[in-house]
Design a protein around this motif. Structure first.
Motif, PDB file in Angstrom:
ATOM      1  N   SER A  83     -32.681 -23.452 -18.827  1.00 45.34           N
ATOM      2  CA  SER A  83     -33.805 -23.104 -17.935  1.00 45.34           C
ATOM      3  C   SER A  83     -35.106 -23.039 -18.718  1.00 45.34           C
ATOM      4  O   SER A  83     -36.180 -23.404 -18.199  1.00 45.34           O
ATOM      5  N   MET A  98     -37.793 -22.327  -7.813  1.00 39.68           N
ATOM      6  CA  MET A  98     -37.186 -23.639  -7.591  1.00 39.68           C
ATOM      7  C   MET A  98     -36.580 -24.189  -8.885  1.00 39.68           C
ATOM      8  O   MET A  98     -35.457 -24.700  -8.899  1.00 39.68           O
ATOM      9  N   ARG A 102     -32.561 -24.703  -9.402  1.00 38.04           N
ATOM     10  CA  ARG A 102     -32.048 -26.047  -9.693  1.00 38.04           C
ATOM     11  C   ARG A 102     -31.226 -26.048 -10.982  1.00 38.04           C
ATOM     12  O   ARG A 102     -30.165 -26.680 -11.066  1.00 38.04           O
ATOM     13  N   THR A 103     -31.701 -25.309 -11.980  1.00 36.73           N
ATOM     14  CA  THR A 103     -30.976 -25.251 -13.249  1.00 36.73           C
ATOM     15  C   THR A 103     -29.611 -24.586 -13.076  1.00 36.73           C
ATOM     16  O   THR A 103     -28.591 -25.086 -13.562  1.00 36.73           O
ATOM     17  N   ARG A 105     -27.888 -24.287 -10.325  1.00 36.01           N
ATOM     18  CA  ARG A 105     -27.043 -25.152  -9.501  1.00 36.01           C
ATOM     19  C   ARG A 105     -26.462 -26.293 -10.324  1.00 36.01           C
ATOM     20  O   ARG A 105     -25.243 -26.530 -10.320  1.00 36.01           O
ATOM     21  N   ASP A 106     -27.318 -27.011 -11.055  1.00 40.86           N
ATOM     22  CA  ASP A 106     -26.853 -28.184 -11.786  1.00 40.86           C
ATOM     23  C   ASP A 106     -25.930 -27.818 -12.939  1.00 40.86           C
ATOM     24  O   ASP A 106     -25.036 -28.590 -13.299  1.00 40.86           O
ATOM     25  N   CYS A 131     -36.313 -21.562  -1.274  1.00 45.43           N
ATOM     26  CA  CYS A 131     -36.148 -22.881  -1.902  1.00 45.43           C
ATOM     27  C   CYS A 131     -35.245 -23.747  -1.035  1.00 45.43           C
ATOM     28  O   CYS A 131     -34.075 -23.413  -0.822  1.00 45.43           O
ATOM     29  N   GLU A 133     -33.258 -26.765  -0.904  1.00 48.54           N
ATOM     30  CA  GLU A 133     -32.540 -27.854  -1.578  1.00 48.54           C
ATOM     31  C   GLU A 133     -33.436 -28.596  -2.563  1.00 48.54           C
ATOM     32  O   GLU A 133     -33.887 -29.722  -2.292  1.00 48.54           O
ATOM     33  N   PRO A 134     -33.738 -27.982  -3.700  1.00 50.24           N
ATOM     34  CA  PRO A 134     -34.593 -28.685  -4.668  1.00 50.24           C
ATOM     35  C   PRO A 134     -33.929 -29.978  -5.136  1.00 50.24           C
ATOM     36  O   PRO A 134     -32.707 -30.026  -5.318  1.00 50.24           O
ATOM     37  N   PRO A 135     -34.703 -31.033  -5.300  1.00 50.91           N
ATOM     38  CA  PRO A 135     -34.096 -32.313  -5.718  1.00 50.91           C
ATOM     39  C   PRO A 135     -33.520 -32.207  -7.127  1.00 50.91           C
ATOM     40  O   PRO A 135     -34.032 -31.470  -7.969  1.00 50.91           O
ATOM     41  N   LYS A 136     -32.470 -32.948  -7.348  1.00 52.32           N
ATOM     42  CA  LYS A 136     -31.850 -32.955  -8.667  1.00 52.32           C
ATOM     43  C   LYS A 136     -32.753 -33.682  -9.648  1.00 52.32           C
ATOM     44  O   LYS A 136     -33.439 -34.641  -9.292  1.00 52.32           O
ATOM     45  N   LYS A 137     -32.759 -33.204 -10.882  1.00 51.42           N
ATOM     46  CA  LYS A 137     -33.586 -33.840 -11.893  1.00 51.42           C
ATOM     47  C   LYS A 137     -33.137 -35.287 -12.082  1.00 51.42           C
ATOM     48  O   LYS A 137     -31.956 -35.584 -12.132  1.00 51.42           O
TER      49      LYS A 137
END
Length: 837
Positions: A83, A98, A102-103, A105-106, A131, A133-137
């Motif tokens: 993170s 966000m 995302r961190t 989650r991934d 938030c 559904e933040p897009p995946k990196k």
């Protein structure tokens, strides 16, 4: 220290008193999270730290209990470390919630099984409601190269499976040790191949070194010191580790430990997996891990791994649903196209068949998703296999059936013949591991599927009690009709040595055909085909005899074979020595059978090797390495760490059905073989076997009169009647577990009759008396209770009366006793060929 883990033990009391014991308390995770988030630059560390602590507490409580789940401090620190890297890589005004969501989650989705993913995402949504559904990196270059690598490897790119490639990449950025966990044939090895190929194209070249730690002993893996001479012999893993951890290398090495994990050898790598990154050996060598090296574990499960090991490694779990069975079919169809332009018509014929047969729901209203689901719920198999293994069996058998057309550069007609081949392959692939009753049940359901799909011409013309398994599409027939399996006529040898007789039956003929069909295929990794066959069956189903009949027909000019009998004492070293004895050096580290021939290795009783306390069969781990990677590691001191490649080998294996004290073989080994069950012969087959032997023995040229010849024709039916009644009534129990009556009992009865000299059988009554004596010896002597022996006597007497009449029953009521120890032994000169008595 923590002595509570598997593979660890308490210190001796006299040593423990020399230390002052201090108990470590579980720290306040929330405080640690807040401090680390603040050090990474997060201004809202109070809120995020509290949410992070609540999330992990809920995960420990609500997610399923899996051995590879870890929500402890090591996992927390890796998430916080990542993170911080994400925070520094993004613009300062980016929403911190966000980024952190995302961190988290991934970093955690990669290790969750498919059933827990939806619950974990729901927990995240509740804790981070703002938030959406933040897009995946995105890793644009890597994803493009991964897609290109998948195309080169002829793989189908499904979204869920390619996501695992990216998750493995992200894990490799924050961990130097990680584990790919999942059932066999879910694509773990190909995920690594795709990622290393993609990373080689985008950054530094990557190479993989694969070894199976369970195929060798701990001393052979890490090294051992001779206590007398103090000489150090390095281990295979230690040698590989020293070679690959070299900063001067221009590439990054992935050392892949492809084998089951236990709490002994993996605990020795704890200092490698934690922040020390040092391999410590028994000779006090400390070999540090360099930045251009990673250690990877490819395993089916982590049932024997301790929490300390799980917390030290990154976990990527690949579920069966991440790949599914459809990409396997698509990949196989794509490879058929590469055989030539004329195979496009073949794909046009076969592709709709898979769509119509495998995907639709059952026509009788069952709530099943597809044919595999119905097969799993309704058809009982003699050994457990997953859907992917069954499908690979179907595809390999279909490839073998089409191999003749490939050599002739022709395509099967669009008529019923192609549908026959597909139906034949699907039936054997999905129900080849069933007994006769379950095959009949599958036949009934599969025929409904064919009728619903409008492919009635693919149904064989089965009579009563016949199924598709008794038929095969006739390749030689111009009309392309179904052909009933029939054994060839048995030719009587000059010498009737009972123990060496091999008589073909319907079951052995179709088993030989399947073995030959698979042996003719070229080996490939996608879809997996290693030209090897595994026969499963209860005792007395002629597994060994079938394999020997097949092997004896091989062309010895180009092929030869070796039989390796497994037992509970068979070790990996013993198997390796048995293979090495049959090969010679070809070039460098490559070996092959002498004379440029191919070697077929017959592994008899493949499930017999001992299962260790961790539930692993170390001998069969070497078998899998041999079949899959075509070789093993040198065990000589000066060559440790070098791989010995053995070419031109293929395998046939036989094993008893697992259960009842009999071992199973590893699931990852099953996927390397085409599997089918050898069923007990039908009464017609039994009559063919022993009737042929009796007809060869009792004939006029052997001085048998007409009455004896007539009586001998009824012995087979009489023996089967006794055998059926005894095995149905006298069932095994815990106190009488040896009450097992299989085909071997029939063989012993007829062997006793065959070994009796003809001059001792003077009349029909003497033959009946001899037969009764043998039945009592084989069945009665095995029994433990008087009432059971009385029952057998009664059954034999009833069969005598029904088969040979009242007169024979009256005169043979008292059992005659036959023996050979009062007769002088006949010495036969080895130079003279003995003829049939």
């Amino acid at each position: 220290m923590n002595p509570g883990y598997a593979g660890r033990q308490e210190l001796p009391e006299n040593l423990k008193v020399l230390f002052r014991s201090v108990s470590m308390m579980v720290p306040n995770r929330e405080t640690i999270m807040k401090v680390r988030l603040a050090s990474c630059g997060y201004s809202s560390m109070e809120v995020l730290g509290r949410k992070f602590a609540i999330l992990y507490a809920l995960c420990e409580q609500q997610l399923s209990k899996q051995r590879h789940y870890d929500f402890g401090l090591r996992n927390i620190l890796s998430v916080l470390r990542q993170s911080g890297a994400v925070k520094r890589a993004e613009p300062p005004d980016t929403d911190e919630e966000m980024l952190f969501m995302r961190t988290v989650r991934d970093m955690n989705l990669s290790k969750l099984i498919s059933d827990d993913v939806s619950l974990f995402l729901a927990l995240l949504k509740d804790l981070f409601p703002k938030c959406l559904e933040p897009p995946k990196k995105s890793y644009k270059d890597l994803e493009e190269q991964a897609s290109r690598a998948a195309v080169e490897l002829k793989l189908i790119q499904t979204k869920s499976w390619m996501l695992k490639v990216i998750q493995l990449y992200e894990t490799s950025l924050v961990r130097h040790g990680f584990m790919l966990v999942g059932p066999t044939l879910c694509g773990k090895s190909q995920i690594m191949s795709v990622l290393t190929t993609a990373m080689s194209a985008t950054s530094q070249p990557h190479r993989m070194v694969v070894m199976n730690p369970k195929a060798i002993t701990d001393a052979q893996m890490y090294g051992v010191k001779n206590l007398q001479s103090d000489e150090w012999t390095p281990g295979v893993f230690a040698s590989i580790w020293q070679q690959r951890n070299n900063r001067t290398l221009k590439y990054t090495s992935w050392i892949v430990c492809d084998g089951p994990i236990d709490a002994i050898w993996i605990e020795n790598l704890n200092t490698v997996l934690d922040d020390n990154k040092i391999l410590t050996l028994a000779n006090n060598d400390r070999i540090p891990m360099t930045d251009n090296c990673r250690i990877v574990f490819e395993v089916e499960s982590l049932r024997n791994a301790s929490p300390a090991t799980v917390s030290r490694a990154g976990i990527i779990y690949v579920s069966t649903s991440d790949l599914g069975w459809e990409p396997l079919v698509e990949s196989w169809l794509d490879q058929r196209l590469e055989l030539g332009q004329y195979h496009a018509a073949e794909v046009e014929i076969l592709k709709p068949l898979f769509e119509r047969w495998l995907k639709p729901k059952r026509p009788d209203g069952d709530q099943m998703t597809d044919l595999f689901d119905w097969n799993l719920r309704n058809i009982k198999k003699v050994m457990e296999v997953n859907d992917a293994t069954q499908l690979i069996n179907c595809l390999n058998l279909l490839s073998g059936s089409l191999q003749g057309h490939v050599h002739n550069s022709e395509v099967p007609s669009k008529g019923a013949y192609a549908r026959m081949l597909a139906a034949y392959s699907v039936a054997w692939g999905l129900a080849g591991l069933c007994e006769i009753e379950e095959r009949a049940k599958f036949h009934s359901g599969f025929m409904q599927v064919l009728e619903q799909a409008g492919d009635r011409d693919a149904i064989p013309p089965c009579r009563e009690e016949e199924t598709i398994f008794e038929y095969m599409p006739d390749i030689e027939d111009r009309q392309r009709h179904w052909k009933l399996w029939t054994p060839p006529e048995w030719k009587v040898p000059n010498r009737l040595q009972f123990s060496a007789l091999l008589i073909p039956t319907m079951d052995s003929v179709r088993a030989e055909y399947i073995i030959q069909t698979i042996a003719n295929l070229p080996q490939s990794r996608n879809p997996p085909n290693f030209a090897s066959t595994l026969m499963v069956g209860t005792g007395g189903t002629a597994k060994t005899s079938t394999a020997l009949m097949y092997l004896q027909k091989l062309n010895m000019d180009t092929l030869f074979w070796k039989r390796v009998n497994f037992s509970s004492a068979t070790t990996p070293f013993g198997l390796q020595r048995a293979i090495e004895a049959e090969v010679e050096r070809k070039t460098g580290k490559t070996f092959c059978p002498p004379g440029g021939k191919r070697l077929t290795v017959f592994l008899d009783d493949a499930s017999m090797p001992q299962v260790n306390k961790w539930g692993d069969q170390v001998t069969n781990e070497l078998t899998r390495q041999l079949v899959e990677f075509n070789g093993f590691y040198f065990l000589e001191r000066e060559k440790r760490g070098e791989f010995k490649r053995v070419e031109n080998l293929q395998y046939i294996a036989a094993m008893a059905q697992p259960g009842g004290g009999r071992n199973d073989v590893p699931n990852r080994l099953k996927s390397k073989f085409l599997l089918f069950n050898m069923v007990l012969p039908s009464q017609t087959s039994i009559d063919d076997i022993y009737g042929s032997i009796l007809r060869a023995r009792f004939q006029p040229k052997n001085f048998a009169d007409t009455a004896i010849i007539t009586a001998s024709r009824s012995l087979t039916i009489a023996t089967i009647s006794v055998w059926n009644k005894v095995q149905r009534t006298l069932l095994p129990t815990p106190a009488r577990f040896h009450y097992v009556f299989n085909m071997r009992e029939l063989s012993r009865i007829f062997q006793g009759i065959m070994e009796t000299p003809m001059e001792s059988i003077t009349s029909e009554l003497s033959l009946v008396g001899l037969w009764k004596h043998e039945c009592i010896r084989v069945f009665g002597d095995k029994l433990a209770r008087t009432e059971d022996k009385t029952f057998v006597d009664k059954v034999v007497q009833e069969v005598v009366q029904q088969t040979f009449g009242d007169a024979a029953a009256t005169q043979c009521k008292t059992t005659q006793w036959w023996c050979d120890f009062q007769r002088e032994a006949q010495i036969v000169d080895d130079d003279d060929e003995a003829v049939a008595p």
